[in-house]
Design a protein around this motif. Structure first.
Motif, PDB file in Angstrom:
ATOM      1  N   ALA A 126       0.827  -1.204   0.000  1.00 49.04           N
ATOM      2  CA  ALA A 126       0.000   0.000   0.000  1.00 49.04           C
ATOM      3  C   ALA A 126       0.869   1.265   0.000  1.00 49.04           C
ATOM      4  CB  ALA A 126      -0.930  -0.005   1.211  1.00 49.04           C
ATOM      5  N   LEU A 127       1.979   1.222   0.733  1.00 49.97           N
ATOM      6  CA  LEU A 127       2.849   2.399   0.770  1.00 49.97           C
ATOM      7  C   LEU A 127       3.494   2.640  -0.601  1.00 49.97           C
ATOM      8  CD1 LEU A 127       3.851   4.604   2.676  1.00 49.97           C
ATOM      9  CD2 LEU A 127       5.787   3.127   3.253  1.00 49.97           C
ATOM     10  N   VAL A 146       8.502   4.652   7.749  1.00 52.10           N
ATOM     11  CA  VAL A 146       7.247   4.996   8.416  1.00 52.10           C
ATOM     12  C   VAL A 146       7.156   4.310   9.783  1.00 52.10           C
ATOM     13  CG1 VAL A 146       6.006   5.458   6.272  1.00 52.10           C
ATOM     14  CG2 VAL A 146       5.923   3.156   7.282  1.00 52.10           C
ATOM     15  N   GLY A 147       6.355   4.903  10.657  1.00 54.00           N
ATOM     16  CA  GLY A 147       6.204   4.370  12.007  1.00 54.00           C
ATOM     17  C   GLY A 147       6.947   5.206  13.036  1.00 54.00           C
ATOM     18  N   LEU A 180       2.728  -3.669  14.592  1.00 56.79           N
ATOM     19  CA  LEU A 180       1.747  -2.902  13.829  1.00 56.79           C
ATOM     20  C   LEU A 180       1.463  -3.510  12.451  1.00 56.79           C
ATOM     21  CD1 LEU A 180       2.663   0.795  14.701  1.00 56.79           C
ATOM     22  CD2 LEU A 180       1.052  -0.737  15.808  1.00 56.79           C
ATOM     23  N   HIS A 216       2.332  -5.524  10.217  1.00 55.20           N
ATOM     24  CA  HIS A 216       3.328  -6.421   9.665  1.00 55.20           C
ATOM     25  C   HIS A 216       4.009  -7.113  10.841  1.00 55.20           C
ATOM     26  CE1 HIS A 216       3.716  -4.068   5.648  1.00 55.20           C
ATOM     27  NE2 HIS A 216       2.771  -4.982   5.607  1.00 55.20           N
ATOM     28  N   THR A 224      -5.319  -6.280  12.568  1.00 55.89           N
ATOM     29  CA  THR A 224      -4.422  -5.930  13.662  1.00 55.89           C
ATOM     30  C   THR A 224      -5.027  -4.715  14.343  1.00 55.89           C
ATOM     31  OG1 THR A 224      -2.504  -6.534  12.354  1.00 55.89           O
ATOM     32  CG2 THR A 224      -2.090  -5.173  14.287  1.00 55.89           C
ATOM     33  N   VAL A 232      -4.429  -2.205  17.641  1.00 53.66           N
ATOM     34  CA  VAL A 232      -3.598  -1.817  18.778  1.00 53.66           C
ATOM     35  C   VAL A 232      -4.117  -0.482  19.301  1.00 53.66           C
ATOM     36  CG1 VAL A 232      -1.272  -1.187  19.542  1.00 53.66           C
ATOM     37  CG2 VAL A 232      -1.551  -2.937  17.785  1.00 53.66           C
ATOM     38  N   GLU A 233      -4.503  -0.446  20.589  1.00 53.85           N
ATOM     39  CA  GLU A 233      -5.042   0.798  21.125  1.00 53.85           C
ATOM     40  C   GLU A 233      -3.907   1.754  21.477  1.00 53.85           C
ATOM     41  OE1 GLU A 233      -8.960   0.240  22.455  1.00 53.85           O
ATOM     42  OE2 GLU A 233      -8.439   1.137  24.391  1.00 53.85           O
ATOM     43  N   LEU A 234      -4.095   3.034  21.147  1.00 47.85           N
ATOM     44  CA  LEU A 234      -3.107   4.066  21.442  1.00 47.85           C
ATOM     45  C   LEU A 234      -3.771   5.154  22.286  1.00 47.85           C
ATOM     46  CD1 LEU A 234      -1.636   4.218  17.820  1.00 47.85           C
ATOM     47  CD2 LEU A 234      -0.685   2.973  19.759  1.00 47.85           C
ATOM     48  N   ASP A 239      -5.944  -0.011   5.067  1.00 50.73           N
ATOM     49  CA  ASP A 239      -5.947  -1.315   4.393  1.00 50.73           C
ATOM     50  C   ASP A 239      -4.529  -1.754   4.046  1.00 50.73           C
ATOM     51  OD1 ASP A 239      -5.472   0.483   2.369  1.00 50.73           O
ATOM     52  OD2 ASP A 239      -6.919  -0.380   0.964  1.00 50.73           O
ATOM     53  N   GLY A 240      -3.567  -1.166   4.751  1.00 49.99           N
ATOM     54  CA  GLY A 240      -2.183  -1.591   4.576  1.00 49.99           C
ATOM     55  C   GLY A 240      -1.418  -1.177   5.817  1.00 49.99           C
ATOM     56  N   ALA A 241      -0.438  -1.987   6.223  1.00 49.66           N
ATOM     57  CA  ALA A 241       0.324  -1.649   7.424  1.00 49.66           C
ATOM     58  C   ALA A 241       1.208  -0.431   7.159  1.00 49.66           C
ATOM     59  CB  ALA A 241       1.174  -2.838   7.860  1.00 49.66           C
ATOM     60  N   THR A 292       0.852   2.088   4.953  1.00 47.01           N
ATOM     61  CA  THR A 292       0.109   3.348   4.897  1.00 47.01           C
ATOM     62  C   THR A 292      -0.486   3.671   6.262  1.00 47.01           C
ATOM     63  OG1 THR A 292      -1.696   2.069   3.957  1.00 47.01           O
ATOM     64  CG2 THR A 292      -0.444   3.465   2.444  1.00 47.01           C
ATOM     65  N   MET A 323       0.999   3.090   9.141  1.00 48.36           N
ATOM     66  CA  MET A 323       2.082   3.710   9.912  1.00 48.36           C
ATOM     67  C   MET A 323       2.377   5.112   9.403  1.00 48.36           C
ATOM     68  SD  MET A 323       4.743   0.643  10.775  1.00 48.36           S
ATOM     69  CE  MET A 323       4.356  -0.640   9.610  1.00 48.36           C
ATOM     70  N   LEU A 324       2.342   5.293   8.073  1.00 44.25           N
ATOM     71  CA  LEU A 324       2.538   6.637   7.513  1.00 44.25           C
ATOM     72  C   LEU A 324       1.465   7.583   8.062  1.00 44.25           C
ATOM     73  CD1 LEU A 324       3.776   8.702   5.495  1.00 44.25           C
ATOM     74  CD2 LEU A 324       2.232   7.769   3.750  1.00 44.25           C
ATOM     75  N   LEU A 346      -0.226   7.315  10.888  1.00 38.70           N
ATOM     76  CA  LEU A 346       0.086   7.610  12.307  1.00 38.70           C
ATOM     77  C   LEU A 346       1.043   8.798  12.378  1.00 38.70           C
ATOM     78  CD1 LEU A 346       1.097   4.361  14.284  1.00 38.70           C
ATOM     79  CD2 LEU A 346      -1.063   5.591  14.361  1.00 38.70           C
ATOM     80  N   PHE A 366      -4.212   1.860  16.165  1.00 41.81           N
ATOM     81  CA  PHE A 366      -3.731   1.432  14.861  1.00 41.81           C
ATOM     82  C   PHE A 366      -4.618   0.260  14.497  1.00 41.81           C
ATOM     83  CE2 PHE A 366      -1.225  -1.375  12.207  1.00 41.81           C
ATOM     84  CZ  PHE A 366      -0.597  -0.508  11.333  1.00 41.81           C
ATOM     85  N   GLU A 425      -5.318  -2.251  11.168  1.00 45.43           N
ATOM     86  CA  GLU A 425      -5.018  -2.583   9.777  1.00 45.43           C
ATOM     87  C   GLU A 425      -5.785  -3.833   9.419  1.00 45.43           C
ATOM     88  OE1 GLU A 425      -2.879  -4.500   6.570  1.00 45.43           O
ATOM     89  OE2 GLU A 425      -2.209  -5.032   8.582  1.00 45.43           O
TER      90      GLU A 425
END
Lengths: 289, 375
Positions: free
Chosen positions: A156-157, A235-236, A245, A247, B238, B240-242, B251-253, B255, B257-258, B260, B273, B275
């Protein structure tokens, strides 16, 4: 040139009659990829979008010249299906399936190495050489032919950055998603190596994420062997420690695998760091001036 | 799945790896049956158990209940101690480290050895890397005889045959039960030979389809220890509470994270988070929305979709179903593009939910929406 695939690549789709296989075959054909054969056991003699379907890979390679395969076979059957591709000496296997047991993945990749099949994935979105061919899910409209080579862990990225670059008028040679891990048959380092050798690729973009050591290994390779400009984004940055997260590999443990530690190694290797797709565009424009 | 020490040892025993004689102490009173000197070991999943006081030696004479009470009242890194393993006291001559796992970027199983066992292996790796040896295992041929010979030499163990058999048996554990880690730390050298004093085993959740009976047994045992039985993994989401207020679904890990990062850059924080993972259909999107909206801190929802394998028509169906059944009590920002985006956008338009084409735009709206909800 492009890397790994071009307009002459002839593709076999394994699991072509399944839902994903069918839709992606349609998209690949629409993009101009030469999908020449499909395989689904028990469905031999039928066709999908005009592509002939065979029961076995053996039958497909007997009737067609094939030099790449994409597999959509579900996890319980993936190992045997990949062995079948590898046994028939198809040099590139794009393994999209996620959730294959890790022992099976390790066997598939090693067997491929021994027999001469390069395995991209598992869990990969695939790759696209804009204007020539795509194998996998990269949405064609988000890319345009050009001189930037992109390698990304996340599929996706790589769409996200491709779309932004294309809208900014910056084209790509090849865009490769290597998969979210935790095991990779083809790494970021492998892609960087091919981009370095490729005459048409002028700029290399590396898209990484927190966790693991793959970006660190790419950085070591860049430092030692790469003369082309490299732009990297990890990223992250805002991710918390100790949480995986999405992956399997995307987890920060202590000071290891953070965006900062990876950025430091890549910077030391001579790469320029971006934190957003917009910054990648700005850096590319700067390099072109 | 992470296994408790006693569970790992049971697996080792099935493959002929020698372990100390021991018994499980479920209730404090059960310890009164113990007669001979033994080691009392807290059965917890977190590391650093020894340092936290979770392992005590009983001399066979002193007040055992004082020791048992001490360990069972501990809280080890957030984990209560509900089970003890009492093991025969062993006279140890030397301690090694032996493990089988894999290195993902080399796509290779590895055998990891060190003559410095019984301590934190990460620390050994950092301070004395020459005391760790990593041998690649070819999964097609298995561990080779020359590698086993080398292993014995590296550890300085003179009974090569015995060590070789133990390593091969550990590899059988790794393969047979679909482990991703099978570690013995320490592997004790005793008068009678090698003995696995500890066991750390992680099984591959993706292999559950062919290890069903084993997974069920292990979950039943874990449930008896913790009081709550975990169900098997049913979806690929996935979550994960923040700490923030922007409910995020991607719909992608990558994107995800980007996004976030972009939310943080815009001066806010994500509430989670989330996904969708490998299987993405309308049901998965609907389920993801239920998870995210269940968090009371969510003041604004941001859905980031850039579909490749993922279809936008199905994503739209999932969002619309959620809206029909529950309604959105907080503002919604959706970025939608990729496979079948025209169909997806049309469906969203039909129910008056706007979509954005650019990610930064969607992020800015989502962040602005929180500020409007909480003045």
């Amino acid at each position: 040139m492009t890397i790994l695939i071009n307009k002459d690549t002839k593709v076999l789709v394994q699991g072509i009659t399944g839902r994903s296989g069918r839709l992606q075959t349609e998209n690949m054909l629409a993009y101009g990829t030469q999908v020449v054969a499909g395989v689904t056991p028990g469905k031999g003699g039928t066709s999908v979008q005009g592509v002939p379907v065979y029961n076995y890979v053996k039958e497909a390679v007997a009737s067609h010249d094939i030099n790449a395969a994409i597999s959509f076979v579900p996890p319980p059957f993936a190992k045997d299906a990949c062995f079948e591709i590898i046994d028939h000496k198809i040099p590139l296997l794009v393994l999209t399936t996620e959730g294959i047991p890790e022992n099976d993945v390790l066997e598939i990749i090693q067997y491929g190495r021994l027999k001469g099949t390069r395995v991209l994935g598992p869990g990969t979105a695939g790759l696209i050489s804009p204007g020539e061919a795509k194998i996998g899910a990269h949405p064609g409209r988000m890319y345009t032919k050009g001189e930037v080579g992109i390698v990304s862990k996340s599929g996706a990225l790589s769409y996200e950055v491709g779309k932004n670059l294309t809208e900014a008028g910056i084209g790509q040679t090849t865009v490769v998603g290597v998969g979210g891990g935790p095991i990779w048959g083809f790494t970021q380092k492998d892609a960087v190596e091919l981009f370095q050798q490729d005459d048409e690729t002028k700029i290399i973009v590396l898209l990484g994420e927190i966790g693991g050591s793959m970006e660190d290994e790419a950085a070591a390779y860049i430092k030692a062997h790469v003369t082309k400009p490299v732009i990297a984004m990890i990223v992250g940055r805002a991710a918390p420690e100790g949480k995986s997260l999405g992956h399997a590999g995307a987890i920060i443990e202590g000071s290891k695998g953070t965006a900062e530690s990876k950025a430091a190694l890549l910077t030391a290797a001579g790469a320029k760091m971006a934190t957003t797709p917009q910054e990648i565009i700005a850096l590319i424009k700067e390099l072109r001036m | 799945m992470n296994l408790y020490e006693f569970q790992g040892k049971q697996l080792y025993q099935t493959m002929g790896i020698p372990i100390p004689k021991g018994q499980l102490i479920w209730q404090k009173e059960d310890a009164k049956r113990l007669e001979k000197a033994c080691a009392l070991k807290a059965q917890v999943l977190t590391g650093g158990r020894g340092k936290a006081g979770g392992i005590k030696l009983w001399d066979g004479k002193s007040d055992i209940m004082a020791l048992v009470n001490h360990i069972m009242d501990l809280n080890i890194h957030g984990e209560a101690v509900n089970l003890l393993l009492a093991e025969e006291a062993i006279h140890i001559k030397d301690e090694y480290y032996v493990a089988i796992t894999y290195k993902g970027s080399d796509a290779q199983p590895i055998l990891v050895l060190s003559p410095e066992g019984g301590v934190d292996i990460e620390a050994v790796a950092e301070h004395t890397p020459e005391k760790i040896c990593t041998l690649p295992i070819d999964p097609v041929t298995g561990i080779k005889a020359y590698q086993l010979k080398y292993a014995a030499e590296f550890l300085g163990y003179d009974k090569e045959e015995e060590l070789s058999q133990l390593i091969l048996n550990l590899y059988r554990v790794y393969k047979t039960y679909d482990a991703t880690l099978a570690e013995i730390n320490p592997l004790a050298v005793t008068e009678k030979g090698l003995l696995a004093l500890d066991a750390k085993v992680v099984l591959d959740d993706h292999a559950e389809f062919r290890q069903e009976a084993l997974f069920n047994q292990l979950r039943d045992e874990a449930g008896k220890i913790t009081g709550t039985r975990e169900s098997g993994h049913k979806d690929t989401i996935t979550y994960v509470e923040l700490d923030g207020n922007v409910g995020l679904i991607s719909d992608g890990a990558g994107t995800g994270m980007l996004t976030l990062d972009l939310i943080k850059d815009a001066g806010a924080q994500a509430a989670n988070f989330c996904e969708l993972g490998g299987i993405t259909n309308a049901q998965v999107m609907y389920d993801a929305l239920k998870k995210v909206m269940a968090n009371p801190n969510v003041k604004s929802v941001l859905i980031v979709l850039i579909g490749g394998f993922n279809r936008m028509d199905e994503m739209a169906d999932g969002i619309i179903r959620y809206q029909e059944e529950y309604g959105f009590h907080v503002p919604l920002s959706i970025r939608m593009c990729g496979t079948l985006e025209e169909v997806g956008k049309e469906k969203m338009q039909a129910v008056n939910i706007p979509t954005y084409d650019q990610l930064p735009e969607a992020v800015i709206h989502a962040v602005k929406n929180i500020q409007e909800v909480t003045p």
